[in-house]
Motif scaffolding. Structure first.
Motif, PDB file in Angstrom:
ATOM      1  N   PRO A 108      39.715   1.978  42.414  1.00 22.01           N
ATOM      2  CA  PRO A 108      40.334   2.979  43.289  1.00 22.01           C
ATOM      3  C   PRO A 108      41.742   3.396  42.852  1.00 22.01           C
ATOM      4  CG  PRO A 108      40.231   0.821  44.368  1.00 22.01           C
ATOM      5  CD  PRO A 108      39.432   0.719  43.108  1.00 22.01           C
ATOM      6  N   ALA A 109      42.478   2.464  42.257  1.00 19.21           N
ATOM      7  CA  ALA A 109      43.855   2.820  41.876  1.00 19.21           C
ATOM      8  C   ALA A 109      43.847   3.842  40.740  1.00 19.21           C
ATOM      9  CB  ALA A 109      44.627   1.558  41.468  1.00 19.21           C
ATOM     10  N   LEU A 110      42.903   3.684  39.814  1.00 19.07           N
ATOM     11  CA  LEU A 110      42.819   4.666  38.711  1.00 19.07           C
ATOM     12  C   LEU A 110      42.321   6.010  39.223  1.00 19.07           C
ATOM     13  CD1 LEU A 110      41.444   2.731  35.577  1.00 19.07           C
ATOM     14  CD2 LEU A 110      43.784   3.469  36.049  1.00 19.07           C
ATOM     15  N   VAL A 111      41.388   5.971  40.182  1.00 21.77           N
ATOM     16  CA  VAL A 111      40.886   7.225  40.761  1.00 21.77           C
ATOM     17  C   VAL A 111      42.047   7.982  41.416  1.00 21.77           C
ATOM     18  CG1 VAL A 111      39.400   8.202  42.561  1.00 21.77           C
ATOM     19  CG2 VAL A 111      38.531   6.378  41.082  1.00 21.77           C
ATOM     20  N   LYS A 112      42.856   7.232  42.184  1.00 23.41           N
ATOM     21  CA  LYS A 112      43.986   7.866  42.888  1.00 23.41           C
ATOM     22  C   LYS A 112      44.997   8.429  41.877  1.00 23.41           C
ATOM     23  CE  LYS A 112      47.203   6.793  46.623  1.00 23.41           C
ATOM     24  NZ  LYS A 112      48.427   6.131  46.202  1.00 23.41           N
ATOM     25  N   LEU A 113      45.253   7.637  40.843  1.00 25.06           N
ATOM     26  CA  LEU A 113      46.192   8.084  39.811  1.00 25.06           C
ATOM     27  C   LEU A 113      45.692   9.392  39.171  1.00 25.06           C
ATOM     28  CD1 LEU A 113      48.681   7.308  37.929  1.00 25.06           C
ATOM     29  CD2 LEU A 113      46.960   6.381  36.378  1.00 25.06           C
ATOM     30  N   ALA A 114      44.397   9.409  38.813  1.00 26.32           N
ATOM     31  CA  ALA A 114      43.845  10.605  38.163  1.00 26.32           C
ATOM     32  C   ALA A 114      43.935  11.814  39.094  1.00 26.32           C
ATOM     33  CB  ALA A 114      42.393  10.350  37.748  1.00 26.32           C
ATOM     34  N   GLU A 115      43.605  11.598  40.382  1.00 27.83           N
ATOM     35  CA  GLU A 115      43.650  12.724  41.331  1.00 27.83           C
ATOM     36  C   GLU A 115      45.059  13.299  41.422  1.00 27.83           C
ATOM     37  OE1 GLU A 115      40.029  11.329  44.282  1.00 27.83           O
ATOM     38  OE2 GLU A 115      42.099  11.055  44.945  1.00 27.83           O
ATOM     39  N   THR A 116      46.039  12.397  41.454  1.00 23.59           N
ATOM     40  CA  THR A 116      47.436  12.850  41.549  1.00 23.59           C
ATOM     41  C   THR A 116      47.841  13.614  40.283  1.00 23.59           C
ATOM     42  OG1 THR A 116      47.869  10.851  42.804  1.00 23.59           O
ATOM     43  CG2 THR A 116      49.800  12.049  42.036  1.00 23.59           C
ATOM     44  N   LEU A 117      47.466  13.045  39.127  1.00 21.54           N
ATOM     45  CA  LEU A 117      47.862  13.681  37.856  1.00 21.54           C
ATOM     46  C   LEU A 117      47.205  15.054  37.692  1.00 21.54           C
ATOM     47  CD1 LEU A 117      47.584  10.610  35.456  1.00 21.54           C
ATOM     48  CD2 LEU A 117      49.692  11.821  36.050  1.00 21.54           C
ATOM     49  N   PHE A 118      45.914  15.146  38.067  1.00 18.66           N
ATOM     50  CA  PHE A 118      45.183  16.396  37.817  1.00 18.66           C
ATOM     51  C   PHE A 118      45.721  17.552  38.677  1.00 18.66           C
ATOM     52  CE2 PHE A 118      41.225  13.851  36.247  1.00 18.66           C
ATOM     53  CZ  PHE A 118      41.906  13.559  35.074  1.00 18.66           C
ATOM     54  N   GLN A 119      46.528  17.206  39.695  1.00 18.52           N
ATOM     55  CA  GLN A 119      47.133  18.279  40.496  1.00 18.52           C
ATOM     56  C   GLN A 119      48.374  18.866  39.834  1.00 18.52           C
ATOM     57  OE1 GLN A 119      47.775  16.654  44.393  1.00 18.52           O
ATOM     58  NE2 GLN A 119      45.586  16.327  44.678  1.00 18.52           N
ATOM     59  N   ARG A 120      48.903  18.195  38.828  1.00 18.24           N
ATOM     60  CA  ARG A 120      50.128  18.693  38.190  1.00 18.24           C
ATOM     61  C   ARG A 120      49.798  19.910  37.331  1.00 18.24           C
ATOM     62  NH1 ARG A 120      54.080  14.488  38.544  1.00 18.24           N
ATOM     63  NH2 ARG A 120      55.481  15.547  37.103  1.00 18.24           N
ATOM     64  N   GLU A 121      50.775  20.796  37.242  1.00 15.91           N
ATOM     65  CA  GLU A 121      50.546  22.018  36.465  1.00 15.91           C
ATOM     66  C   GLU A 121      50.243  21.691  34.995  1.00 15.91           C
ATOM     67  OE1 GLU A 121      53.756  24.849  36.591  1.00 15.91           O
ATOM     68  OE2 GLU A 121      52.610  26.182  35.242  1.00 15.91           O
ATOM     69  N   SER A 122      50.926  20.675  34.466  1.00 15.25           N
ATOM     70  CA  SER A 122      50.749  20.332  33.045  1.00 15.25           C
ATOM     71  C   SER A 122      49.308  19.913  32.764  1.00 15.25           C
ATOM     72  CB  SER A 122      51.712  19.211  32.649  1.00 15.25           C
ATOM     73  OG  SER A 122      51.494  18.070  33.471  1.00 15.25           O
ATOM     74  N   PHE A 123      48.686  19.231  33.708  1.00 11.87           N
ATOM     75  CA  PHE A 123      47.285  18.830  33.522  1.00 11.87           C
ATOM     76  C   PHE A 123      46.350  20.010  33.780  1.00 11.87           C
ATOM     77  CE2 PHE A 123      48.863  14.563  33.255  1.00 11.87           C
ATOM     78  CZ  PHE A 123      47.915  13.899  32.501  1.00 11.87           C
ATOM     79  N   ALA A 124      46.657  20.780  34.834  1.00 16.67           N
ATOM     80  CA  ALA A 124      45.791  21.923  35.147  1.00 16.67           C
ATOM     81  C   ALA A 124      45.734  22.888  33.961  1.00 16.67           C
ATOM     82  CB  ALA A 124      46.305  22.626  36.399  1.00 16.67           C
ATOM     83  N   ARG A 125      46.874  23.073  33.305  1.00 17.59           N
ATOM     84  CA  ARG A 125      46.923  24.041  32.198  1.00 17.59           C
ATOM     85  C   ARG A 125      46.270  23.529  30.916  1.00 17.59           C
ATOM     86  NH1 ARG A 125      52.890  26.412  31.734  1.00 17.59           N
ATOM     87  NH2 ARG A 125      51.977  27.216  29.807  1.00 17.59           N
ATOM     88  N   THR A 126      45.958  22.228  30.864  1.00 22.10           N
ATOM     89  CA  THR A 126      45.391  21.667  29.631  1.00 22.10           C
ATOM     90  C   THR A 126      43.976  21.113  29.844  1.00 22.10           C
ATOM     91  OG1 THR A 126      46.494  19.559  30.119  1.00 22.10           O
ATOM     92  CG2 THR A 126      47.652  21.072  28.649  1.00 22.10           C
ATOM     93  N   THR A 127      43.344  21.524  30.938  1.00 25.41           N
ATOM     94  CA  THR A 127      41.966  21.058  31.201  1.00 25.41           C
ATOM     95  C   THR A 127      41.067  21.469  30.027  1.00 25.41           C
ATOM     96  OG1 THR A 127      42.350  21.417  33.535  1.00 25.41           O
ATOM     97  CG2 THR A 127      40.061  21.198  32.862  1.00 25.41           C
ATOM     98  N   PRO A 128      40.253  20.530  29.490  1.00 28.38           N
ATOM     99  CA  PRO A 128      39.378  20.922  28.378  1.00 28.38           C
ATOM    100  C   PRO A 128      38.423  22.044  28.785  1.00 28.38           C
ATOM    101  CG  PRO A 128      39.252  18.547  28.795  1.00 28.38           C
ATOM    102  CD  PRO A 128      40.083  19.139  29.888  1.00 28.38           C
ATOM    103  N   PRO A 129      38.119  22.965  27.878  1.00 24.46           N
ATOM    104  CA  PRO A 129      37.226  24.077  28.219  1.00 24.46           C
ATOM    105  C   PRO A 129      35.821  23.542  28.501  1.00 24.46           C
ATOM    106  CG  PRO A 129      37.646  24.016  25.863  1.00 24.46           C
ATOM    107  CD  PRO A 129      38.489  22.956  26.470  1.00 24.46           C
ATOM    108  N   SER A 130      35.104  24.204  29.420  1.00 21.54           N
ATOM    109  CA  SER A 130      33.726  23.718  29.656  1.00 21.54           C
ATOM    110  C   SER A 130      32.891  24.036  28.406  1.00 21.54           C
ATOM    111  CB  SER A 130      33.134  24.352  30.897  1.00 21.54           C
ATOM    112  OG  SER A 130      33.444  25.706  30.928  1.00 21.54           O
ATOM    113  N   ALA A 131      31.982  23.109  28.096  1.00 31.99           N
ATOM    114  CA  ALA A 131      31.274  23.130  26.806  1.00 31.99           C
ATOM    115  C   ALA A 131      30.547  24.425  26.500  1.00 31.99           C
ATOM    116  CB  ALA A 131      30.287  21.990  26.760  1.00 31.99           C
TER     117      ALA A 131
END
Ligand SMILES: N[C@@H](CCC(=O)N[C@@H](CS)C(=O)NCC(=O)O)C(=O)O
Length: 203
Positions: free
Chosen positions: A180-203
């Motif tokens: 759960p701690a890693l899930v929470k960490l990932a959820e928090t990080l994925f909300q940041r603009e830096s992560f949103a802007r670097t999401t891998p393209p869908s295949a």
């Protein structure tokens, strides 16, 4: 500065996120390390991405070295603690996350081979590395000492990019079970603009 990389690499994403967090302006040069006529060896003799061409034209490679170089430039926010031993703890977790990404990459490449050429042993060994690595990161995230998105650091970023890659390639899809701690960490990080802007393209 020029970042040589591909949009799907977790190591390239780590450097992109760092530069976005620090507000460093850079040009992204999209090159595949795997194509037969790849230009990546021109920047890194090992033929791997990322490589970074700095303003003085010096080329840096291996994401851990590039990360260190970016920290040395001194732009805020600092992504490593100023205390050297504390910084080493953060770097160890960064390397652990990178090692999990390495194993995920081995699995992805192995699974691209014809079924009868795939090695069950290679797949198993790397799945085990990933599970052990995630267990250690979960413990570190629960302890909350070196992994702390309140003031994002290099370990957080490397972990976010590694989890993003596991999700993107569907490697070890059950990684989140009982972590759960890693899930929470990932959820928090994925909300940041830096992560949103670097999401891998869908295949
Ligand atoms: N330790 C390296 C790993 C980089 C790496 O493995 N990149 C992959 C793409 S995700 C690559 O370029 N592979 C090409 C190859 O192994 O020939 C780093 O952190 O930069």
């Amino acid at each position: 500065m020029k970042l040589i990389g591909s949009y799907t690499s977790p190591f390239v994403r780590k450097i992109s996120v760092m530069m976005l967090e620090k507000g460093i302006i850079f040009e992204f040069v999209n090159l595949s390390p795997y194509s037969e006529d790849s230009h990546v060896p021109h920047y890194n003799p090992l033929g791997k991405v990322p490589a970074l061409v700095a303003d003085d034209q010096q080329t840096w490679f291996d994401s851990a070295i590039i990360a260190e170089f970016l920290e040395l430039r001194g732009e805020a926010p600092a992504l490593l603690p100023s205390d050297r031993l504390e910084a080493l703890n953060v770097r160890q977790l960064e390397k652990l996350a990178d090692g999990i990404s390495d194993s995920a990459l081995v699995i992805v490449r192995e699974q691209m081979r014809a079924g009868d050429q795939q090695s069950e042993e290679v797949l198993l060994r790397n799945r085990e590395k990933i599970q052990r690595g995630l267990d250690m990161l979960e413990k570190a995230a629960v302890a909350g000492k070196w992994i702390n998105t309140q003031q994002i650091n290099l370990a957080d970023i490397a972990i976010g990019c590694m989890i993003g890659y596991l999700n993107f390639r569907r490697v070890v899809p059950n990684w989140c079970v009982e972590r759960p701690a890693l899930v929470k960490l990932a959820e928090t990080l994925f909300q940041r603009e830096s992560f949103a802007r670097t999401t891998p393209p869908s295949a």
